[in-house]
Design an enzyme around this catalytic site. Structure first.
Site, PDB file in Angstrom:
ATOM      1  N   ASP A   1       7.655  -9.017  -1.104  1.00  0.00           N
ATOM      2  CA  ASP A   1       6.648  -9.506  -2.057  1.00  0.00           C
ATOM      3  C   ASP A   1       5.452  -8.555  -2.038  1.00  0.00           C
ATOM      4  O   ASP A   1       4.293  -8.959  -2.115  1.00  0.00           O
ATOM      5  CB  ASP A   1       6.208 -10.932  -1.704  1.00  0.00           C
ATOM      6  CG  ASP A   1       5.457 -11.630  -2.843  1.00  0.00           C
ATOM      7  OD1 ASP A   1       5.377 -11.064  -3.945  1.00  0.00           O
ATOM      8  OD2 ASP A   1       4.933 -12.736  -2.608  1.00  0.00           O
TER       9      ASP A   1
ATOM     10  N   GLY B   1       0.619 -11.969  -2.482  1.00  0.00           N
ATOM     11  CA  GLY B   1       1.612 -10.973  -2.117  1.00  0.00           C
ATOM     12  C   GLY B   1       1.347 -10.455  -0.716  1.00  0.00           C
ATOM     13  O   GLY B   1       0.661 -11.090   0.090  1.00  0.00           O
TER      14      GLY B   1
ATOM     15  N   HIS C   1       7.131 -21.465  -7.197  1.00  0.00           N
ATOM     16  CA  HIS C   1       5.876 -21.833  -7.855  1.00  0.00           C
ATOM     17  C   HIS C   1       6.067 -23.180  -8.553  1.00  0.00           C
ATOM     18  O   HIS C   1       5.880 -23.326  -9.747  1.00  0.00           O
ATOM     19  CB  HIS C   1       5.447 -20.743  -8.843  1.00  0.00           C
ATOM     20  CG  HIS C   1       4.976 -19.497  -8.153  1.00  0.00           C
ATOM     21  ND1 HIS C   1       3.690 -19.369  -7.672  1.00  0.00           N
ATOM     22  CD2 HIS C   1       5.632 -18.351  -7.850  1.00  0.00           C
ATOM     23  CE1 HIS C   1       3.569 -18.164  -7.108  1.00  0.00           C
ATOM     24  NE2 HIS C   1       4.732 -17.538  -7.188  1.00  0.00           N
TER      25      HIS C   1
END
Length: 374
Positions: free
Chosen positions: A259, A294, A183
């Site tokens: 994830d 996700g 990120h």
């Protein structure tokens, strides 16, 4: 014990695997090509270092969420996992960490074992949130130490370009916390510098980071040029197969994560991801604006996806078990060898899940070959 084609640390062996008190005590020594017979394939249980939820539960809900996601993911072969948080206000993160710690003190022995926490945020770049809520900020050593006191944080994702983060990376590395870069709007140079300070991985490689350009290699370039380890979501939706093949050539110990969100193992519909609502449809999970949020991936499907790209079953297995275990520095999981924990997955020749064992306990499936895991 169990008879079949067993993927040991020395390669495929045909015979019986034995265990006692949850640990492997004996493995056969006869080499075998598993494609030469119809016996089951027995491989190490999957180790997932990035799990937000499953079975309708999101880890940020606290309470029973860790138990629900652990029971859900063991049905798909995951025997060890890290409960993964979302960017959120400090008081919410602290409460969730406390709830995870309480669960870990007496966790369900017939579920995937929660090894600790992957803290994904809030120390990320607000300009590269992806599906993270807008609570991103720089981290301070004293604050992070306080969070580590609440629960065993094994892995932490941060953006290295934020103020003070090189010092934070050094501090975390010294206390044994693995640091991944993610990120992030950081440059190639900032990624390389972060690795020099102790960062050792990359969070969902290619996603939510600066991409590769031939004059600005970005964070992806830093990973491809220098990383020994990186996690990747092999659902064939987050990352194009060609990019996966590129990463496989460049990063020796590239490993799979799901994830996964609360939508994993559930029908299409709306679910929670932190403070946000996400929708499961067409095999993916997205925010209202279409942003991937996700996944619904399970580790057994990740294995089959890797094999569909041309990896051998042994190579694919390593990327779901041994490499993530090695990344955390744990040498008695993610492999089948004498003295290792008897976490194992039984597959049929089509790589469909037949049974799951956690520390030698048969927790899922049917050893006669009829899959009950789903």
């Amino acid at each position: 014990m169990f008879f079949g084609n067993i993927l040991t640390s020395e390669g495929w062996r045909l015979g019986e695997i034995h265990w006692d008190k949850g640990r492997v005590t004996h493995l056969p020594c006869e080499p075998v090509d598993p494609d030469s017979n119809g016996h089951p394939r027995i491989i190490p249980g999957f180790v997932d270092l990035h799990v937000h939820g499953g079975g309708g539960a999101d880890i940020m809900e606290g309470g029973e969420a860790p138990a629900i996601l652990a029971r859900t993911h063991v049905r798909f072969g995951t025997t060890r996992l890290l409960a993964t948080t979302m960017t959120a206000p400090d008081n919410q993160i602290r409460q969730v960490l406390s709830d995870i710690a309480v669960y870990m003190q007496a966790q369900d022995r017939d579920a995937a074992q929660v090894m600790g926490v992957h803290l994904e945020g809030p120390y990320i770049n607000p300009g590269k949130l992806g599906a993270q809520p807008a609570h991103a900020r720089s981290g301070m050593i004293e604050e992070v130490d306080g969070l580590c006191a609440l629960a065993p944080i094994r892995l932490l994702t941060l953006a290295p370009e934020l103020a003070g983060h090189c010092a934070l990376i050094r501090h975390l590395s010294e206390r044994g916390v693995r640091v991944q870069l993610g990120h992030t709007l950081g440059s190639y140079e900032e990624g390389v510098e972060a690795m020099a300070h102790g960062a050792c991985g990359f969070t969902h490689l290619f996603n939510a980071m600066t991409g590769l350009h031939h004059r600005k290699p970005g964070m992806v370039g830093a990973a491809l040029a220098h990383a020994q380890y990186a996690e990747l979501i092999p659902d064939l939706l987050h990352v194009h197969p060609g990019a996966i093949r590129t990463a496989l050539r460049c990063i020796p110990n590239l490993y799979a994560v799901t994830d996964s969100t609360a939508a994993a193992g559930m029908p299409d519909g709306d679910y929670r991801l932190g403070e946000q609502t996400v929708t499961k449809c067409l095999g993916g999970v997205r925010l209202a604006d279409g942003t991937l949020a996700g996944s619904t991936l399970t580790m057994d499907q990740a294995l089959r996806n890797f094999v569909s790209l041309g990896l051998t079953l042994e190579d694919a297995s390593n990327r779901l078990s041994r490499f993530p275990a090695d990344f955390l520095g744990i040498d008695d999981i993610g492999r089948l060898q004498e003295g290792a924990l008897a976490d194992l997955v039984v597959l049929d020749p089509q790589l469909q899940l037949q049974a799951v064992y956690v520390e030698g306990r048969h927790v899922c499936g049917n050893v006669q070959g009829v899959s009950l895991c789903r």
